[in-house]
Scaffold this active site. Structure first.
Site, mmCIF file in Angstrom:
data_model
loop_
_atom_site.group_PDB
_atom_site.id
_atom_site.type_symbol
_atom_site.label_atom_id
_atom_site.label_comp_id
_atom_site.label_asym_id
_atom_site.label_seq_id
_atom_site.Cartn_x
_atom_site.Cartn_y
_atom_site.Cartn_z
ATOM 1 N N ASP A 8 0.834 -1.198 0.000
ATOM 2 C CA ASP A 8 0.000 0.000 0.000
ATOM 3 C C ASP A 8 0.870 1.251 0.000
ATOM 4 O O ASP A 8 2.068 1.191 0.309
ATOM 5 C CB ASP A 8 -0.911 0.009 1.225
ATOM 6 C CG ASP A 8 -2.206 0.782 0.989
ATOM 7 O OD1 ASP A 8 -2.332 1.416 -0.075
ATOM 8 O OD2 ASP A 8 -3.092 0.748 1.865
ATOM 9 N N GLY A 9 0.270 2.380 -0.356
ATOM 10 C CA GLY A 9 0.974 3.652 -0.374
ATOM 11 C C GLY A 9 0.107 4.746 0.203
ATOM 12 O O GLY A 9 -1.112 4.598 0.349
ATOM 13 N N GLU A 43 2.168 3.425 -3.805
ATOM 14 C CA GLU A 43 1.580 2.117 -4.104
ATOM 15 C C GLU A 43 2.520 1.287 -4.981
ATOM 16 O O GLU A 43 2.762 0.102 -4.714
ATOM 17 C CB GLU A 43 0.247 2.316 -4.840
ATOM 18 C CG GLU A 43 -0.797 3.117 -4.090
ATOM 19 C CD GLU A 43 -1.750 2.255 -3.289
ATOM 20 O OE1 GLU A 43 -1.521 1.030 -3.223
ATOM 21 O OE2 GLU A 43 -2.715 2.803 -2.730
ATOM 22 N N ASP A 66 -5.083 -2.500 -2.902
ATOM 23 C CA ASP A 66 -6.386 -1.835 -2.996
ATOM 24 C C ASP A 66 -6.390 -0.783 -4.099
ATOM 25 O O ASP A 66 -7.322 0.003 -4.205
ATOM 26 C CB ASP A 66 -6.801 -1.221 -1.661
ATOM 27 C CG ASP A 66 -5.808 -0.197 -1.126
ATOM 28 O OD1 ASP A 66 -5.032 0.359 -1.925
ATOM 29 O OD2 ASP A 66 -5.801 0.052 0.091
ATOM 30 N N HIS A 120 -9.604 -0.208 3.564
ATOM 31 C CA HIS A 120 -10.305 0.206 4.786
ATOM 32 C C HIS A 120 -11.569 -0.624 5.018
ATOM 33 O O HIS A 120 -12.597 -0.103 5.461
ATOM 34 C CB HIS A 120 -10.655 1.700 4.718
ATOM 35 C CG HIS A 120 -9.501 2.570 4.335
ATOM 36 N ND1 HIS A 120 -8.485 2.891 5.208
ATOM 37 C CD2 HIS A 120 -9.181 3.155 3.150
ATOM 38 C CE1 HIS A 120 -7.607 3.660 4.578
ATOM 39 N NE2 HIS A 120 -7.997 3.835 3.337
ATOM 40 N N ASP A 130 -1.456 -0.542 4.992
ATOM 41 C CA ASP A 130 -1.940 0.841 5.043
ATOM 42 C C ASP A 130 -1.370 1.564 6.259
ATOM 43 O O ASP A 130 -0.954 2.728 6.171
ATOM 44 C CB ASP A 130 -3.471 0.832 5.089
ATOM 45 C CG ASP A 130 -4.058 2.227 5.222
ATOM 46 O OD1 ASP A 130 -4.004 2.992 4.250
ATOM 47 O OD2 ASP A 130 -4.570 2.553 6.309
#
Length: 296
Positions: A8-9, A43, A66, A120, A130
């Site tokens: 994730d980023g 990301e 995501d 989320h 995240d």
């Protein structure tokens, strides 16, 4: 054997202090970032670092993301970009091209599968990735460095706290790193650019990018008069395929951490007068309320 990870980023302000993170388990994770970057850079770099650190492993790799931008870039668009000299179908240069080239090299000979997960939404690995990306971005926002983590065994790179940093190209006007010496944008300028980003298909097609820009208590009164919740909007939003420009009507500072933006959305289909309330939430500007009315 399959290594299962999430990547994730995060970018505070997008662009702004940026971080990335990937997570396998409590003993195998990494994070890094930059003082100034974008969510998409974070990301992509999370996936790149994961690939580089597992380069000597014989295991297959399953990566949860995501970001549809990351997955589509790697699995759908990259071969065509490469054939066209790293240019898109319209002839324009591919964004984040240096990271894309590094990803292309890191994927050679690898058995890697990507799966999209909703951000989320309680996915354990995604939530951990995240958390790492956000913590890294926050560290850079305060002038510090993030915890690089244990990495993947002996493959841990000594410079991993900084992640993958493309070499600046000062001749390219859209090169993010060429702006590092320019004055920081004002809060009002940041809010306008964040609002403008919500009109782009690149952001609208990435639920995680939209979620990062909406306050947890976000609400909207739409053009039809319908009241939208944050969850309803995240489920419904997507690319429109319609070019829409933003014309600022007024920008008002409500208080230190609140800005009211009144603007006009202009497209070939209609003009809509809109207002958005932006709040500074834990150092990040996020949209709290939005309303739109079609103009005759």
């Amino acid at each position: 054997m399959t290594v299962i990870a999430a990547a994730d980023g995060s970018a505070l302000g997008n662009p702004g202090p940026a971080g990335w993170g990937w997570y396998v388990d409590a003993d195998t994770w990494a994070s890094g970032g930059w003082p100034h970057g974008t969510n998409n850079m974070g990301e992509l770099t999370a996936v790149l670092d994961l690939l580089q650190q597992t380069a000597d492993s014989d295991a297959d790799l399953l990566v949860y993301c995501d970001s549809t931008y990351v997955i589509n870039s790697i699995t759908k668009w990259m071969p065509g970009w490469k054939r066209k000299g790293w240019r898109k179908g319209d002839g324009k240069p591919v964004q984040n091209v240096e990271i894309m080239k590094a990803l292309d090299a890191a994927l050679q000979g690898r058995r890697v599968r990507f799966e999209w997960v909703k951000g989320h939404a309680g996915h354990e690995l995604n939530e951990q990735a995240d958390r790492l990306a956000n913590a890294a971005a926050l560290a850079f926002s305060t002038g510090g460095l993030p915890d690089p983590g244990p990495g993947f065994g002996a493959a841990r790179r000594p410079d991993a706290h900084a992640g993958y940093a493309p070499t600046p190209k000062p001749a390219e006007p859209d090169d993010l790193f060429s702006t590092l010496d320019e004055p920081e944008p004002t809060d009002e300028e940041q809010v306008i650019e964040l609002e403008r980003s919500l009109l782009t298909d690149e952001v609208r097609g990435d639920p995680a990018a939209v979620a990062a820009l909406l306050h947890p208590e976000w609400a909207e009164i739409g053009r039809s008069g319908r009241l939208w919740s944050r969850e309803e909007m995240l489920d419904a939003i997507g690319p429109t395929g319609v070019a829409t420009s933003l014309d600022v009507v007024s920008v008002s500072r409500v208080n230190t951490d609140a800005i009211l933006l009144v603007w006009r959305a202009i497209s070939d289909e209609r003009n809509t007068l809109r207002s958005s309330l932006w709040l500074r939430d834990r150092g990040r500007w996020r949209q709290r309320f939005h309303q739109g009315t079609d103009e005759s």
